[in-house]
Design a protein around this motif. Structure first.
Motif, mmCIF file in Angstrom:
data_model
loop_
_atom_site.group_PDB
_atom_site.id
_atom_site.type_symbol
_atom_site.label_atom_id
_atom_site.label_comp_id
_atom_site.label_asym_id
_atom_site.label_seq_id
_atom_site.Cartn_x
_atom_site.Cartn_y
_atom_site.Cartn_z
ATOM 1 N N ALA A 157 0.831 -1.200 0.000
ATOM 2 C CA ALA A 157 0.000 0.000 0.000
ATOM 3 C C ALA A 157 0.867 1.253 0.000
ATOM 4 N N PHE A 158 1.921 1.248 0.824
ATOM 5 C CA PHE A 158 2.829 2.401 0.807
ATOM 6 C C PHE A 158 3.473 2.554 -0.565
ATOM 7 N N THR A 159 3.894 1.436 -1.162
ATOM 8 C CA THR A 159 4.529 1.491 -2.478
ATOM 9 C C THR A 159 3.594 2.110 -3.504
ATOM 10 N N LEU A 160 2.312 1.760 -3.443
ATOM 11 C CA LEU A 160 1.330 2.334 -4.359
ATOM 12 C C LEU A 160 1.207 3.840 -4.154
ATOM 13 N N GLY A 166 5.185 10.023 -4.848
ATOM 14 C CA GLY A 166 6.528 10.110 -4.292
ATOM 15 C C GLY A 166 7.267 11.339 -4.782
ATOM 16 N N THR A 167 8.115 11.890 -3.933
ATOM 17 C CA THR A 167 8.826 13.126 -4.272
ATOM 18 C C THR A 167 10.187 12.880 -4.911
ATOM 19 N N THR A 168 10.541 11.616 -5.132
ATOM 20 C CA THR A 168 11.815 11.279 -5.764
ATOM 21 C C THR A 168 11.567 10.291 -6.889
ATOM 22 N N GLU A 169 12.286 10.456 -7.978
ATOM 23 C CA GLU A 169 12.170 9.520 -9.096
ATOM 24 C C GLU A 169 12.972 8.254 -8.790
ATOM 25 N N VAL A 170 12.247 7.221 -8.383
ATOM 26 C CA VAL A 170 12.864 5.935 -8.061
ATOM 27 C C VAL A 170 12.077 4.847 -8.778
ATOM 28 N N PRO A 171 12.769 3.879 -9.423
ATOM 29 C CA PRO A 171 12.038 2.774 -10.064
ATOM 30 C C PRO A 171 11.113 2.086 -9.065
ATOM 31 N N ILE A 172 9.811 2.154 -9.332
ATOM 32 C CA ILE A 172 8.850 1.676 -8.347
ATOM 33 C C ILE A 172 8.946 0.170 -8.145
ATOM 34 N N LYS A 174 11.669 -1.583 -7.943
ATOM 35 C CA LYS A 174 12.712 -1.825 -6.949
ATOM 36 C C LYS A 174 12.220 -1.486 -5.545
ATOM 37 N N VAL A 175 11.433 -0.413 -5.455
ATOM 38 C CA VAL A 175 10.874 -0.055 -4.150
ATOM 39 C C VAL A 175 9.935 -1.153 -3.657
ATOM 40 N N ALA A 176 9.079 -1.654 -4.543
ATOM 41 C CA ALA A 176 8.123 -2.699 -4.163
ATOM 42 C C ALA A 176 8.842 -3.962 -3.716
ATOM 43 N N THR A 177 9.833 -4.372 -4.474
ATOM 44 C CA THR A 177 10.573 -5.590 -4.129
ATOM 45 C C THR A 177 11.252 -5.463 -2.776
ATOM 46 N N ALA A 178 11.919 -4.325 -2.561
ATOM 47 C CA ALA A 178 12.616 -4.118 -1.294
ATOM 48 C C ALA A 178 11.641 -4.023 -0.122
ATOM 49 N N LYS A 289 17.519 3.228 -1.423
ATOM 50 C CA LYS A 289 17.019 3.680 -2.736
ATOM 51 C C LYS A 289 17.185 5.185 -2.949
ATOM 52 N N GLY A 290 17.636 5.896 -1.920
ATOM 53 C CA GLY A 290 17.982 7.289 -2.094
ATOM 54 C C GLY A 290 16.869 8.296 -1.934
ATOM 55 N N PHE A 291 15.685 7.871 -1.457
ATOM 56 C CA PHE A 291 14.640 8.887 -1.304
ATOM 57 C C PHE A 291 14.506 9.388 0.135
ATOM 58 N N ASP A 292 15.451 8.991 1.007
ATOM 59 C CA ASP A 292 15.446 9.530 2.365
ATOM 60 C C ASP A 292 15.938 10.974 2.402
ATOM 61 N N ALA A 293 16.582 11.417 1.332
ATOM 62 C CA ALA A 293 17.076 12.799 1.290
ATOM 63 C C ALA A 293 15.942 13.810 1.294
ATOM 64 N N LYS A 294 14.733 13.375 0.992
ATOM 65 C CA LYS A 294 13.583 14.278 0.934
ATOM 66 C C LYS A 294 12.888 14.451 2.290
ATOM 67 N N VAL A 295 13.393 13.788 3.315
ATOM 68 C CA VAL A 295 12.761 13.897 4.630
ATOM 69 C C VAL A 295 12.843 15.337 5.124
ATOM 70 N N GLU A 296 11.719 15.851 5.599
ATOM 71 C CA GLU A 296 11.665 17.207 6.138
ATOM 72 C C GLU A 296 11.642 17.160 7.662
ATOM 73 N N GLU A 297 12.111 18.242 8.267
ATOM 74 C CA GLU A 297 12.101 18.291 9.727
ATOM 75 C C GLU A 297 10.671 18.248 10.238
ATOM 76 N N HIS A 298 10.470 17.469 11.275
ATOM 77 C CA HIS A 298 9.127 17.299 11.829
ATOM 78 C C HIS A 298 8.662 18.582 12.495
ATOM 79 N N ALA A 299 7.387 18.886 12.320
ATOM 80 C CA ALA A 299 6.825 20.106 12.910
ATOM 81 C C ALA A 299 6.863 20.073 14.430
#
Length: 357
Positions: A157-160, A166-172, A174-178, A289-299
């Motif tokens: 569900a998260f993968t979908l 998603g805010t990063t271009e990542v082959p979906i 690979k994300v689903a498999t992982a 997969k490299g999309f952790d760089a998009k994490v924003e500081e929590h409010a």
């Protein structure tokens, strides 16, 4: 699997928020049919227990950990509608007080971790009970399988959601498999915790387990360490309480609640110190997969309880333990308030003034 701010774009997060709000609204209505004077206190306890066990990350692979999601456990113990509310209460407490799970991603987290896990788990659970013998062992076994399946379902569900927004271009692919691969392993831990907890409650108060209703075995209660047949309720029996339940049953219900609360406090206040410090499944996949760089500081990053520690308490063990105890206490209070309010609404809806024609 708490999704932080920044992983999912604003439009998708908004849609997920609408879906989550709708699911909670439906669950509030459905929970009226599931909750009664016996199970409303248990529902608050289930929320607190899930909060406590979610602090206990367990290792599942090299450099990766996992934790209970709780949807299967809540659905089987108190019903699917109430189960969605239990996990939602936990996620709300974690997001606001402990900066765990983004606030803009709250709708995503409720949809994935509360709605998907509960619906999938309870559907699998009921399907299995239709073909298995009507026994407590069947309930425990079905709980194990349902919990196991619910975790990779949530990962999918998260993968979908990430594929859509998603805010990063990542082959979906690979994300689903992982995601599915690591969450199958986490699902095994979820299944063990769920089955053991359901089995423990079944051993002392099977009548309080929503998923065990309809078992053909005669109901037994544990009184003074021994299993005895539960007597039939009688309006003329002076030992019955206002609900018509025997005093012994009421006492055992209180003992179960107290024991569950003490267990939750010990898990969050003491055992949590020994939890794995490795990143959980989502965090590990995001880093790989490299999309952790998009994490924003929590409010709520400046919250006095952020990151499950008490601000200005230097001792790490004491800080984490106090935060865990506070979290359990606030969750059981918040959850109990919600479920008692739902229970009272049911009473109002079924009062003679509202049912007369």
């Amino acid at each position: 699997m708490h999704v932080p701010d920044g992983f999912i774009n604003v439009p998708t997060s908004a849609v997920a928020g609408v879906v989550a709000a709708g699911a909670v609204a439906v669950s509030l209505r459905g929970a009226r049919r599931e909750l009664d004077e016996r199970t409303a206190p248990l529902a608050g306890l289930v929320a607190a227990f899930i909060f406590a066990v979610q602090m206990l990350n367990f290792p599942v692979a090299a450099g990766t950990s996992g934790h209970l999601l709780g949807g299967a456990l809540a659905a089987i113990l108190v019903g699917p509608y109430t189960g969605v509310l239990c996990v939602s209460v936990v996620l709300l407490m974690q997001g606001i007080l402990f900066a765990d799970g983004g606030l803009t991603a709250l709708g995503v987290n409720i949809t994935v971790m509360a709605v998907v896990t509960t619906v999938v788990a309870y559907s699998v659970f009921r399907a299995l009970l239709k073909v298995l013998p009507g026994s407590r062992r069947s309930v425990t076994g079905a709980s194990f399988v349902a919990a196991l399946v619910s975790v990779p379902a949530a990962a999918l569900a998260f993968t979908l959601v990430y594929w859509v927004g998603g805010t990063t271009e990542v082959p979906i692919g690979k994300v689903a498999t992982a995601m599915v691969g690591v969450h199958v392993l986490i699902g095994i831990g979820e299944a063990v915790i769920t089955a053991l907890t359901v089995s423990a409650v079944l051993a002392v108060r099977p009548d309080l387990v929503h998923g065990a209703r309809g078992l053909r075995q005669r109901l037994q209660l544990r009184v003074n360490g021994e299993l005895v047949d539960a007597p039939a309720a009688s309006a003329s029996n002076p030992s019955d309480d206002a609900e018509g339940a025997p005093v012994a049953a009421r006492a055992s219900r209180r003992a179960l609640w107290a024991g569950g609360l003490v267990t939750s406090l010990l898990l969050a206040g003491f055992v949590s110190f020994y939890a794995s410090a490795d990143p959980d499944g989502l965090e590990k996949v995001a880093a790989d997969k490299g999309f952790d760089a998009k994490v924003e500081e929590h409010a709520a990053a400046d919250s006095p309880l952020a990151d499950y520690g008490v601000k200005d308490v230097e001792n790490a063990r004491l800080s984490g333990g106090l935060a865990g105890v506070i979290g359990v206490g606030m969750t059981v209070v918040a959850g109990s308030a919600v479920f008692w309010a739902v229970r009272r609404r049911r009473s109002d809806d079924t009062s003679p003034a509202n049912t007369s024609v």
